[in-house]
Design an enzyme around this catalytic site. Structure first.
Site, PDB file in Angstrom:
ATOM      1  CE  LYS A 215      -3.836  -2.473   2.056  1.00  0.00           C
ATOM      2  NZ  LYS A 215      -4.701  -2.813   3.201  1.00  0.00           N
TER       3      LYS A 215
ATOM      4  CD  GLN B 158      -3.672  -4.539   6.204  1.00  0.00           C
ATOM      5  OE1 GLN B 158      -3.689  -3.504   5.548  1.00  0.00           O
ATOM      6  NE2 GLN B 158      -4.191  -5.664   5.750  1.00  0.00           N
TER       7      GLN B 158
ATOM      8  CG  ASP C 186      -9.542  -0.310   4.541  1.00  0.00           C
ATOM      9  OD1 ASP C 186      -9.318  -0.750   3.401  1.00  0.00           O
ATOM     10  OD2 ASP C 186      -8.766  -0.450   5.507  1.00  0.00           O
TER      11      ASP C 186
HETATM   12  N1  GUN Z   1      -7.295  -7.141   5.892  1.00  0.00           N
HETATM   13  C1  GUN Z   1      -7.684  -7.912   4.852  1.00  0.00           C
HETATM   14  N2  GUN Z   1      -8.145  -7.141   3.848  1.00  0.00           N
HETATM   15  C2  GUN Z   1      -8.047  -5.871   4.263  1.00  0.00           C
HETATM   16  C3  GUN Z   1      -8.347  -4.614   3.669  1.00  0.00           C
HETATM   17  O1  GUN Z   1      -8.834  -4.510   2.535  1.00  0.00           O
HETATM   18  N3  GUN Z   1      -8.073  -3.522   4.413  1.00  0.00           N
HETATM   19  C4  GUN Z   1      -7.565  -3.591   5.669  1.00  0.00           C
HETATM   20  N4  GUN Z   1      -7.355  -2.466   6.336  1.00  0.00           N
HETATM   21  N5  GUN Z   1      -7.281  -4.729   6.257  1.00  0.00           N
HETATM   22  C5  GUN Z   1      -7.506  -5.855   5.551  1.00  0.00           C
END
Ligand code: GUN
Length: 281
Positions: free
Chosen positions: A53, A97, A120
């Site tokens: 990211k 995350q 998100d």
């Molecule tokens: N854990 C698994 N997929 C995601 C996601 O798309 N965003 C975040 N923040 N955590 C995750």
């Protein structure tokens, strides 16, 4: 049948290039998009995702503010950091995350993020906006990536029978909502569904998000179906595979996403799109 293998790597790269140009233009007007990325603990997969990211931010020209916190971080400390970021004008998006360590209440943390910075699209406010069909705000990243793959492959959703296998808050439920907003006729299946095979076999568009390697087999697929595979499973031999048995299903499908290189790369591209949106909202 001449099956279309949907190239998520290429489509996600196209989107990142479009965003890079947009950010370039935004900067000329004094807008400098910024994303805060918070990782708590040592989950190896999460570390890879977070690093990817940050790399995507760098490519597009988005500032990233990185917070890598130890496993022992308390809920209170995390909430304090989020509160500070909510009030920081240089930060347009906040990403925590998941999963979080067990001693931290995930829902409480997601609720504490300012909905206008929730890139998100996990906050109940934004989840609610999607469920009432308001698609001008943030879109859930993986589900929006799936819609984008379908659209950019010139496949129409309207009136199609869409079957989603999986009911998670991150993929199954929101992708069902988006397909519905695009006028699909949507069925959600899950581990307790009876006659799963027959239901899948009726799908014009089948989205597999169950997290079980090669779960969808040829006998569950309609001739000419569009197959979207959200699974990322590691086999004993170390190879990655999806929730759909690619080799056996591909000949029956009109279009199919590979694993890796299908849905996977789209999640970050759509996250970046939300970050740019956050900066101009
Ligand atoms: N854990 C698994 N997929 C995601 C996601 O798309 N965003 C975040 N923040 N955590 C995750």
């Amino acid at each position: 049948m001449n099956t279309l293998i949907i190239d998520g790597k290429k489509i996600s790269q196209d989107i990142k290039n479009e965003l890079r140009e947009e950010v370039d233009n935004l900067k000329k007007t004094g807008v400098n998009p910024g994303l805060a990325v918070i990782l708590v603990g040592n989950n190896p997969a999460s570390k890879v995702y977070v690093s990817n990211k940050k790399k995507a931010c760098e490519y597009i020209g988005i500032r990233s503010f990185s917070y890598e916190l130890p496993e022992e971080t308390t809920e209170e400390e995390l909430l304090k950091l989020i509160n500070d970021l909510n009030n920081n004008q240089e930060v347009h998006g906040i990403l925590v995350q998941l999963p979080l360590p067990n001693h931290i209440n995930e829902n409480k943390v997601l609720l504490s993020i300012d909905p206008s910075k929730d890139v998100d699209c996990f906050h109940p406010y934004n989840v609610g906006m999607i469920s009432i069909g308001e698609l001008n705000g943030f879109l859930p990243c993986t589900p929006a990536g799936i819609i984008e793959l379908i659209k950019r492959s010139n496949i129409d959703i309207e009136g199609k029978k869409c079957v989603v296998v999986g009911r998670s808050n991150i993929v199954g439920k929101p992708v069902a909502n988006l397909l519905l907003s695009h006028n699909g006729t949507v069925t959600i299946c899950h581990s307790r569904t009876k006659n799963l095979e027959e239901i899948c076999k009726e799908a014009d568009i089948l989205v597999a998000a169950i997290g079980k390697a090669n779960f969808i087999t040829e006998n569950m697929v309609k001739e000419g179906a569009v197959l979207i595979d959200v699974g990322i499973n590691r086999l004993e031999n170390g190879k990655l595979c999806g929730d759909i048995d690619f080799e056996n299903c591909k000949n029956k499908a009109m279009a199919i996403t590979p694993v890796p290189g299908g849905v996977g790369p789209m999640t970050i591209a759509m996250l970046m799109k939300n970050c740019v949106k956050a900066a101009i909202m």
